[in-house]
Design a protein around this motif. Sequence first.
Motif, PDB file in Angstrom:
ATOM      1  N   ASP A  64       0.846  -1.198   0.000  1.00 25.72           N
ATOM      2  CA  ASP A  64       0.000   0.000   0.000  1.00 25.72           C
ATOM      3  C   ASP A  64       0.882   1.249   0.000  1.00 25.72           C
ATOM      4  O   ASP A  64       2.113   1.154  -0.081  1.00 25.72           O
ATOM      5  N   ASP A  65       0.243   2.411   0.076  1.00 25.67           N
ATOM      6  CA  ASP A  65       0.985   3.672   0.033  1.00 25.67           C
ATOM      7  C   ASP A  65       2.021   3.774   1.153  1.00 25.67           C
ATOM      8  O   ASP A  65       3.136   4.241   0.935  1.00 25.67           O
ATOM      9  N   PHE A  66       1.657   3.318   2.352  1.00 24.27           N
ATOM     10  CA  PHE A  66       2.595   3.370   3.470  1.00 24.27           C
ATOM     11  C   PHE A  66       3.802   2.486   3.190  1.00 24.27           C
ATOM     12  O   PHE A  66       4.948   2.896   3.374  1.00 24.27           O
ATOM     13  N   SER A  67       3.547   1.258   2.749  1.00 27.58           N
ATOM     14  CA  SER A  67       4.636   0.323   2.441  1.00 27.58           C
ATOM     15  C   SER A  67       5.526   0.862   1.334  1.00 27.58           C
ATOM     16  O   SER A  67       6.754   0.750   1.401  1.00 27.58           O
ATOM     17  N   GLU A  71       8.484   1.504   3.768  1.00 30.38           N
ATOM     18  CA  GLU A  71       9.199   0.235   3.810  1.00 30.38           C
ATOM     19  C   GLU A  71      10.131   0.081   2.615  1.00 30.38           C
ATOM     20  O   GLU A  71      11.269  -0.346   2.764  1.00 30.38           O
ATOM     21  N   MET A  72       9.627   0.441   1.431  1.00 29.18           N
ATOM     22  CA  MET A  72      10.416   0.262   0.219  1.00 29.18           C
ATOM     23  C   MET A  72      11.269   1.486  -0.109  1.00 29.18           C
ATOM     24  O   MET A  72      12.179   1.391  -0.921  1.00 29.18           O
ATOM     25  N   GLY A  73      10.941   2.626   0.468  1.00 26.35           N
ATOM     26  CA  GLY A  73      11.731   3.833   0.230  1.00 26.35           C
ATOM     27  C   GLY A  73      11.514   4.470  -1.127  1.00 26.35           C
ATOM     28  O   GLY A  73      12.374   5.185  -1.631  1.00 26.35           O
TER      29      GLY A  73
END
Length: 171
Positions: A64-67, A71-73
């Motif tokens: 999702d947008d947060f990830s 998370e992925m940068g």
Amino acid sequence: MKKTYRFFTTVFLVAIAACMTVLLTACGNSSSSSESDVPDQAKLDAIVSSIEAVNEVPNARAIDDFSLENEMGLTPDNILAYKGDVTNDQADCALVFAAQAKSGTVDTVKSELEAYKESMSSTLYAEFADKVAKAQDCRIVVKDNIVVMVISGINGPDYSEIDTAIEEALA
């Protein structure tokens, strides 16, 4: 004098009308995005589905947008659309991700994914050595404005099947 005044007024009005026509025509034809900057979610869905057919993501969690950002940068402003799944299983590291980059940002998106790969590829814990090896061997492939990243699952197929699936999905 009235004729001169009327003449200049007429010339002035014609000039304003011509300027307005040029401005409206220019505004009507300008486009802030190219054809490649039109999101194609269906294409991304098809790419991810075809790759996941040979590289299952167990206990999948949708990216999702947060990830994407935390998370992925990845920089969200560089991406028109994306689709992906990452395993939510600590015993695995499978990931399938496809992004449609905005014009002129494909190299940036690819670099950010390579940095994400590097962040996953370094660990001091021996018990994660198999996941580190899978992350180091991941695939990051670019075609036109589509960037794909795939990490094989721990018990997943070898990368020859994944490479074929990526190639076919991007064809």
